[in-house]
Scaffold this active site. Structure first.
Site, mmCIF file in Angstrom:
data_model
loop_
_atom_site.group_PDB
_atom_site.id
_atom_site.type_symbol
_atom_site.label_atom_id
_atom_site.label_comp_id
_atom_site.label_asym_id
_atom_site.label_seq_id
_atom_site.Cartn_x
_atom_site.Cartn_y
_atom_site.Cartn_z
ATOM 1 N N LYS A 76 31.924 -2.757 -5.865
ATOM 2 C CA LYS A 76 30.931 -1.704 -6.050
ATOM 3 C C LYS A 76 31.435 -0.397 -5.446
ATOM 4 O O LYS A 76 32.050 -0.378 -4.375
ATOM 5 C CB LYS A 76 29.620 -2.122 -5.383
ATOM 6 C CG LYS A 76 28.481 -1.123 -5.503
ATOM 7 C CD LYS A 76 27.240 -1.659 -4.803
ATOM 8 C CE LYS A 76 26.077 -0.684 -4.828
ATOM 9 N NZ LYS A 76 24.890 -1.231 -4.140
ATOM 10 N N SER A 153 20.913 -0.609 -6.717
ATOM 11 C CA SER A 153 22.028 0.290 -6.862
ATOM 12 C C SER A 153 23.314 -0.379 -7.339
ATOM 13 O O SER A 153 24.288 0.310 -7.654
ATOM 14 C CB SER A 153 22.291 0.990 -5.521
ATOM 15 O OG SER A 153 22.685 0.077 -4.523
ATOM 16 N N SER A 177 19.013 -3.940 -3.993
ATOM 17 C CA SER A 177 20.077 -3.435 -4.858
ATOM 18 C C SER A 177 20.987 -4.490 -5.451
ATOM 19 O O SER A 177 21.796 -4.183 -6.314
ATOM 20 C CB SER A 177 20.922 -2.416 -4.089
ATOM 21 O OG SER A 177 20.185 -1.241 -3.852
#
Length: 492
Positions: A76, A153, A177
């Site tokens: 990520k 996210s 997230s």
């Protein structure tokens, strides 16, 4: 290089087993992942900083002999500091931040033999439930329907795994997230107990101890294996999680009966949610009942709204701190185009919060954890929807809003859309989103399960039982049938 025609049939664990057995090579697995980035990323905008040559050199030099040797993997683009993989953290201000070290988590992933070849998109600062950061040139889209968001996210990781680019990817979770993208993309997402995974060396805690690392996977066993690989405190950590009895992988085979299960089909404050989401939780509870557990309707007597106000204050301060650190390194003031409106508003709001007010917000969060602990003294599991409605359309949660407070707490804000997940970041409890339902429109609907603090193995074991009872691995999004050079495939 040859493309693996049956790549979709393997989770990360199975892919590693095939590589170890000599059925195919790390080069073939990487080439397949890269081909899928080329074919699908123009529609998804999920993968960034693709470094094919670097990954090939890693394989050529010899990947470590670990449980996931040769499996292609994505980090990520938020935290996860890694040598040779600059970070944008979803922000134009932070674009191309380079690192001279690997985070402890990344170091453990590399030692397991994973072949990192890029990063996945995230919203600016990780403060959104959609992934639409300007630094990536447009929104990240959901493989099940590209008019909808894959969540945030860790939205890029969710989209990449769901579309079949990689079998598993890194994520992180400070308010849902990992679990929000898991719910939105038809994946499994597990948030472990606070401090189960390392944060160092760059950070002692994220967002007052509410943020933790994790993974997006298609199978429960992949999450279990990745957590086993990465679990354990790091030097100087301010928190430590209760020790596991055995391992996450061992928990997959441990059958439990007679658990006390609370079912909540409203928000934790008692407000109604979308009927399809409520029905998904009810069906999961019925399945648990059939498996021999005791289910009753209940919800915690805890000040969830007060916690979310405190969460919002803490995250605003965390956002401002990250911006201040970057500006200090740059030696300049903030420029008009450095931040998107929500992040700029978060920094402005943070400037109004005194040190005493910040500490008061932390106390509110800790008190919420004590309130929830009373509830979980009565119950072993809390079952609810993961989100209050199916995946939102692209644009609804963009960072163009001028008010951070409205974005988070307004009537059409993140908290109204995701009223469950942040509760367990505040308490530090393990929680997971399990892909057990799809809407009439064909969009995934996750079911959320939370367990007492430290009871990660219990929760992982129940998730594995649900997977066996109602398998989801071969449910694939329509976009998975549109890969160049691999023939057509219809959604199952």
């Amino acid at each position: 290089m040859q493309i693996l025609p049956d790549y979709d049939d393997f989770d990360a664990t199975g892919l590693a087993q095939g590589i170890a057995a000599g059925d195919f090579s790390p080069e073939e697995a990487l080439s397949t992942a890269l081909a899928r980035v080329e074919a699908l990323n123009p529609q998804l905008n999920a993968v960034t900083q693709v470094q094919a040559d670097r990954a090939r050199e890693t394989i050529k030099a010899g990947v470590p002999k670990g449980p996931l040797s040769g499996v292609p993997f994505l980090l990520k683009d938020l935290g996860a500091e890694a040598i040779g993989f600059p970070g944008n953290n979803g922000s134009r201000l932070l674009k191309n931040t380079t690192y001279s070290y690997n985070s402890n988590l990344v170091q453990r992933l590399l030692a397991a033999g994973l072949v990192v070849f890029g990063r996945t998109t995230s919203p600016e600062g990780g403060i959104g439930c959609a992934t639409e950061a300007a630094v990536y040139g447009g929104p990240t889209r959901n493989p099940w329907n590209t008019d909808h968001t894959p969540g945030g996210s860790s939205g890029g990781s969710g989209a990449a795994v769901s579309a079949g680019i990689v079998p598993a990817a890194h994520g992180s979770d400070g308010g849902g997230s990992i679990r929000i993208p898991a719910s939105s993309c038809g994946l499994f997402g597990f948030k472990p107990t606070r401090a189960r995974l390392p944060d160092g060396p760059a950070s002692g805690e994220g967002w007052g101890g509410m943020a933790i690392e994790g993974f997006l996977t298609r199978s429960v066993r992949d999450s279990a294996l990745l957590l086993d690989i990465c679990s354990g405190t790091d030097l100087g950590a301010p928190y430590v999680a209760p020790p596991l009895d055995a391992s996450f992988m061992d928990a997959l085979e441990t059958s439990r009966k007679g658990l006390r299960v609370a079912l909540c089909t409203t928000t934790l404050d008692g407000e109604p949610v979308d009927p399809e989401c409520a029905a998904a939780a009810e069906a999961a509870a019925a399945l648990l009942s059939d498996m021999g557990h005791h289910v009753e309707i209940a919800h915690p007597e805890a000040d969830t709204a007060g916690m979310m106000q405190a969460w919002t204050e803490i995250v605003a301060c965390g956002t401002a701190l990250g911006v201040q650190h970057k500006l200090k390194r740059l030696g300049r003031d903030l420029l008009p185009d450095d931040l998107e409106p929500v992040s700029r508003s978060a920094c402005e709001f943070a400037a109004t919060i005194s040190g005493a007010a910040y500490l008061d917000a932390l106390e509110t969060v800790h008190e919420y954890g004590r309130q929830m602990a009373v509830f979980f003294d009565r119950f072993d599991l809390l079952v609810s929807p993961t989100l209050a409605e199916p995946p939102a359309r692209v644009g609804r949660f963009s960072h163009d809003r001028e008010s951070y407070l409205d974005y988070r707490l307004g009537p059409d804000g993140v908290f109204a859309y995701s009223p469950y997940t942040a509760s367990f970041n505040a308490t530090g409890q393990p929680a997971a989103s399990v892909p057990l339902a799809w809407s009439r429109a064909g969009l995934p609907i996750g079911v959320h399960l939370a367990a007492p603090f430290g009871a990660d193995e219990l929760l992982m074991g129940i998730c594995a039982e649900l997977e066996r009872a109602q398998p989801w691995f071969h449910k694939r999004p329509p976009l998975a049938g549109m890969r160049a050079g691999e023939g057509s495939r219809v959604n199952e």
